[in-house]
Motif scaffolding. Structure first.
Motif, PDB file in Angstrom:
ATOM      1  N   LEU A 248       5.521 -11.169  15.137  1.00 60.67           N
ATOM      2  CA  LEU A 248       5.819 -10.145  14.118  1.00 60.67           C
ATOM      3  C   LEU A 248       6.840 -10.659  13.108  1.00 60.67           C
ATOM      4  O   LEU A 248       6.693 -10.423  11.901  1.00 60.67           O
ATOM      5  N   GLU A 249       7.840 -11.390  13.573  1.00 58.04           N
ATOM      6  CA  GLU A 249       8.831 -11.936  12.631  1.00 58.04           C
ATOM      7  C   GLU A 249       8.182 -12.932  11.675  1.00 58.04           C
ATOM      8  O   GLU A 249       8.468 -12.935  10.468  1.00 58.04           O
ATOM      9  N   VAL A 250       7.321 -13.773  12.223  1.00 56.53           N
ATOM     10  CA  VAL A 250       6.628 -14.766  11.387  1.00 56.53           C
ATOM     11  C   VAL A 250       5.755 -14.054  10.352  1.00 56.53           C
ATOM     12  O   VAL A 250       5.783 -14.378   9.158  1.00 56.53           O
ATOM     13  N   THR A 251       4.997 -13.066  10.802  1.00 55.82           N
ATOM     14  CA  THR A 251       4.073 -12.389   9.886  1.00 55.82           C
ATOM     15  C   THR A 251       4.847 -11.632   8.813  1.00 55.82           C
ATOM     16  O   THR A 251       4.494 -11.675   7.628  1.00 55.82           O
ATOM     17  N   ARG A 252       5.915 -10.964   9.212  1.00 55.00           N
ATOM     18  CA  ARG A 252       6.739 -10.239   8.213  1.00 55.00           C
ATOM     19  C   ARG A 252       7.337 -11.201   7.191  1.00 55.00           C
ATOM     20  O   ARG A 252       7.366 -10.905   5.988  1.00 55.00           O
ATOM     21  N   ALA A 253       7.821 -12.349   7.677  1.00 53.40           N
ATOM     22  CA  ALA A 253       8.451 -13.316   6.756  1.00 53.40           C
ATOM     23  C   ALA A 253       7.426 -13.831   5.749  1.00 53.40           C
ATOM     24  O   ALA A 253       7.732 -14.019   4.562  1.00 53.40           O
ATOM     25  N   ILE A 254       6.211 -14.039   6.214  1.00 56.53           N
ATOM     26  CA  ILE A 254       5.155 -14.506   5.313  1.00 56.53           C
ATOM     27  C   ILE A 254       4.804 -13.414   4.309  1.00 56.53           C
ATOM     28  O   ILE A 254       4.663 -13.681   3.109  1.00 56.53           O
ATOM     29  N   VAL A 255       4.687 -12.190   4.786  1.00 51.53           N
ATOM     30  CA  VAL A 255       4.367 -11.072   3.889  1.00 51.53           C
ATOM     31  C   VAL A 255       5.473 -10.911   2.843  1.00 51.53           C
ATOM     32  O   VAL A 255       5.193 -10.675   1.660  1.00 51.53           O
ATOM     33  N   ASP A 256       6.718 -11.090   3.256  1.00 53.41           N
ATOM     34  CA  ASP A 256       7.829 -11.019   2.286  1.00 53.41           C
ATOM     35  C   ASP A 256       7.664 -12.071   1.196  1.00 53.41           C
ATOM     36  O   ASP A 256       8.011 -11.834   0.046  1.00 53.41           O
ATOM     37  N   ALA A 257       7.152 -13.237   1.574  1.00 56.23           N
ATOM     38  CA  ALA A 257       7.065 -14.350   0.616  1.00 56.23           C
ATOM     39  C   ALA A 257       5.835 -14.262  -0.278  1.00 56.23           C
ATOM     40  O   ALA A 257       5.914 -14.551  -1.470  1.00 56.23           O
ATOM     41  N   ILE A 258       4.681 -13.891   0.277  1.00 60.93           N
ATOM     42  CA  ILE A 258       3.431 -13.991  -0.508  1.00 60.93           C
ATOM     43  C   ILE A 258       2.692 -12.661  -0.633  1.00 60.93           C
ATOM     44  O   ILE A 258       1.696 -12.583  -1.347  1.00 60.93           O
ATOM     45  N   GLY A 259       3.154 -11.633   0.093  1.00 62.09           N
ATOM     46  CA  GLY A 259       2.496 -10.326   0.037  1.00 62.09           C
ATOM     47  C   GLY A 259       1.447 -10.164   1.131  1.00 62.09           C
ATOM     48  O   GLY A 259       0.764 -11.123   1.510  1.00 62.09           O
ATOM     49  N   GLY A 260       1.337  -8.939   1.636  1.00 62.86           N
ATOM     50  CA  GLY A 260       0.367  -8.657   2.703  1.00 62.86           C
ATOM     51  C   GLY A 260      -1.068  -8.863   2.246  1.00 62.86           C
ATOM     52  O   GLY A 260      -1.935  -9.242   3.029  1.00 62.86           O
ATOM     53  N   GLY A 261      -1.318  -8.633   0.967  1.00 62.95           N
ATOM     54  CA  GLY A 261      -2.678  -8.717   0.442  1.00 62.95           C
ATOM     55  C   GLY A 261      -3.267 -10.109   0.439  1.00 62.95           C
ATOM     56  O   GLY A 261      -4.455 -10.298   0.180  1.00 62.95           O
ATOM     57  N   ARG A 262      -2.412 -11.104   0.737  1.00 68.82           N
ATOM     58  CA  ARG A 262      -2.899 -12.489   0.845  1.00 68.82           C
ATOM     59  C   ARG A 262      -2.726 -13.039   2.260  1.00 68.82           C
ATOM     60  O   ARG A 262      -2.814 -14.246   2.488  1.00 68.82           O
ATOM     61  N   THR A 263      -2.453 -12.133   3.209  1.00 70.38           N
ATOM     62  CA  THR A 263      -2.120 -12.577   4.563  1.00 70.38           C
ATOM     63  C   THR A 263      -3.079 -11.971   5.571  1.00 70.38           C
ATOM     64  O   THR A 263      -3.300 -10.757   5.585  1.00 70.38           O
ATOM     65  N   GLY A 264      -3.632 -12.828   6.419  1.00 70.01           N
ATOM     66  CA  GLY A 264      -4.437 -12.376   7.552  1.00 70.01           C
ATOM     67  C   GLY A 264      -3.840 -12.938   8.829  1.00 70.01           C
ATOM     68  O   GLY A 264      -2.931 -13.776   8.788  1.00 70.01           O
ATOM     69  N   ILE A 265      -4.349 -12.466   9.964  1.00 72.78           N
ATOM     70  CA  ILE A 265      -3.858 -12.994  11.246  1.00 72.78           C
ATOM     71  C   ILE A 265      -5.019 -13.095  12.216  1.00 72.78           C
ATOM     72  O   ILE A 265      -5.904 -12.232  12.224  1.00 72.78           O
ATOM     73  N   ARG A 266      -5.025 -14.186  12.994  1.00 72.33           N
ATOM     74  CA  ARG A 266      -6.084 -14.367  13.995  1.00 72.33           C
ATOM     75  C   ARG A 266      -5.505 -14.203  15.395  1.00 72.33           C
ATOM     76  O   ARG A 266      -4.477 -14.812  15.727  1.00 72.33           O
ATOM     77  N   LEU A 267      -6.203 -13.406  16.195  1.00 68.94           N
ATOM     78  CA  LEU A 267      -5.754 -13.079  17.549  1.00 68.94           C
ATOM     79  C   LEU A 267      -6.914 -13.274  18.517  1.00 68.94           C
ATOM     80  O   LEU A 267      -8.071 -13.066  18.149  1.00 68.94           O
ATOM     81  N   SER A 268      -6.587 -13.652  19.750  1.00 72.72           N
ATOM     82  CA  SER A 268      -7.622 -13.811  20.776  1.00 72.72           C
ATOM     83  C   SER A 268      -7.088 -13.206  22.069  1.00 72.72           C
ATOM     84  O   SER A 268      -6.558 -13.910  22.922  1.00 72.72           O
ATOM     85  N   PRO A 269      -7.246 -11.888  22.218  1.00 73.19           N
ATOM     86  CA  PRO A 269      -6.585 -11.186  23.325  1.00 73.19           C
ATOM     87  C   PRO A 269      -6.867 -11.756  24.714  1.00 73.19           C
ATOM     88  O   PRO A 269      -5.956 -11.809  25.543  1.00 73.19           O
TER      89      PRO A 269
END
Ligand code: 8OZ
Length: 373
Positions: free
Chosen positions: A212-233
């Protein structure tokens, strides 16, 4: 009813169709520098609604395999810039998958031959690839050392810097956080690799914290609209596993909901393997509900072993995008072939990892097959 061939607005990305090229490691970047051959490979596949690059290391420490690309040096960024320009020229959209392998590495691939880093000093029972005398050789991953808590802000910052460079310097349309398949972020999230007793271990909240910290930091830098995340539960890739993945990922998705991400990319089952894992049942519909009920509006991307019929079925039951892996290796014109219900070329496993043009840029389009026959 929307079809695979309808356009979709995904955050800030305008996609021509719902067919995504999944991230695929191909080990054709000597010294971690993207090549002209890679530009040709991605450009051949630019009719995908979205190309997700192969996993790309955010730092030398994040490297775990021979000849996988990076995104942390000038030469690497220049190489990627040539690729994104060529893809854009061909009308495509491309995001880079940001990767830190954590413990899935070997001292020979690490800066100054150091131990790989991980949440805890627990070795992964898995292999990686080194090049010895020009030939790919499989070796056991090295024993990692546990990251100190005060090193974690540096890791977050490195992800953020890579995301910024990806957009501003390398010309990508966005980034995908690789939080799947038993690599660093997945290691922190899951009980089999994380035995920490600080704020990053123990409870679900603590284990999800770094992702979550990594994703938030990226969103702060480039915006959520350019950010995706891959998960494999529930994947078992790279010796990873969790005691209660449903609770873990429902929590994670509720937290991700407020970040306005472009998309959520879910590997269903074992990556590249069985979609149903009887000993690890998982309710993906419940996961999606958890995200939507918490206000998450990102596109829902599904992956793992899809064919056209399954993909259409997925769109009819609420998925927004479908990522295809192996079919894209063998079919540069996959979108067209799916559209026309044409036969698909068969991928050649022997040339998946490493090598040159053979099994990489030499799969024919349908048009090429019909004119060369
Ligand atoms: C296959 C070989 C090496 C790495 C992943 C990045 O599973 C990978 C990978 C796949 O996410």
């Amino acid at each position: 009813m929307s079809t695979l061939f309808d356009p979709l607005q995904v955050g800030e990305l305008t996609l021509a169709n719902r067919i995504v090229m999944a991230p695929l490691t191909r080990n054709r970047a000597p010294n971690a520098v993207p090549t002209a051959l890679m530009a040709e490979y991605y450009t051949q596949r630019a009719s995908a609604g979205l190309l997700i690059t192969e996993a790309t290391a955010i730092s030398h420490q994040g490297q775990g395999y021979a000849d996988v690309p990076g995104l942390y040096g000038t030469e690497q960024l220049d190489g990627w810039k040539r690729i994104t320009s060529a893809v854009h020229q061909a009308g495509g959209k491309i995001v880079v998958q940001l990767w830190h392998v954590g413990r899935v590495s070997h001292t020979e691939l690490q800066p100054a031959g150091a131990a790989p880093v991980a949440p805890s000093a627990i070795a992964a029972k898995t292999k990686t690839v080194l090049i010895k005398n020009g030939a790919a050789t499989f070796v056991q991953t090295s024993m990692p050392r546990a990251l100190l808590a005060d090193e974690l802000p540096g890791i977050v910052h490195t992800y953020q810097a890579a995301a910024r460079n990806a957009i501003e310097t390398a010309g990508f349309d966005g980034i995908e956080v690789h939080a799947a398949n038993g690599y660093l972020l997945d290691q922190f999230m899951k009980t089999s690799a994380n035995q920490r007793s600080d704020d990053y271990g123990g409870s679900i909240e603590n284990r999800a914290r770094l992702t979550l910290e990594v994703t938030r930091a990226i969103v702060d830098a480039i915006g959520g609209g350019r950010t995706g995340i891959r998960l494999s539960p529930v994947t078992s890739s790279n010796d990873i596993g969790d005691e209660d993945p449903q609770a873990l990922f429902n929590y994670l998705l509720r937290e991700l909901a407020s970040l306005n991400l472009a998309y959520i990319h879910i590997v269903e089952g074992v990556t590249g393997g069985a979609r149903e894992v009887p000993e690890r049942p998982f309710d993906y519909a419940a996961l999606k509900r958890a995200y939507r009920m918490a206000g998450g509006r990102g596109a829902w991307m599904v992956n793992n072993g899809y064919d056209k019929a399954m993909a259409e079925q997925a769109l009819n039951t609420g998925a927004d995008l479908v990522a295809f892996g192996r079919p894209f290796i063998a079919n540069p014109d996959l979108v067209r072939r799916l559209h026309d219900n044409a036969e698909l070329n068969t991928p050649d496993n022997a040339t998946f990892y490493g090598g040159g043009a053979k099994g990489y840029t030499d799969y024919p389009t349908r048009q090429q097959s019909s004119t060369s026959a």
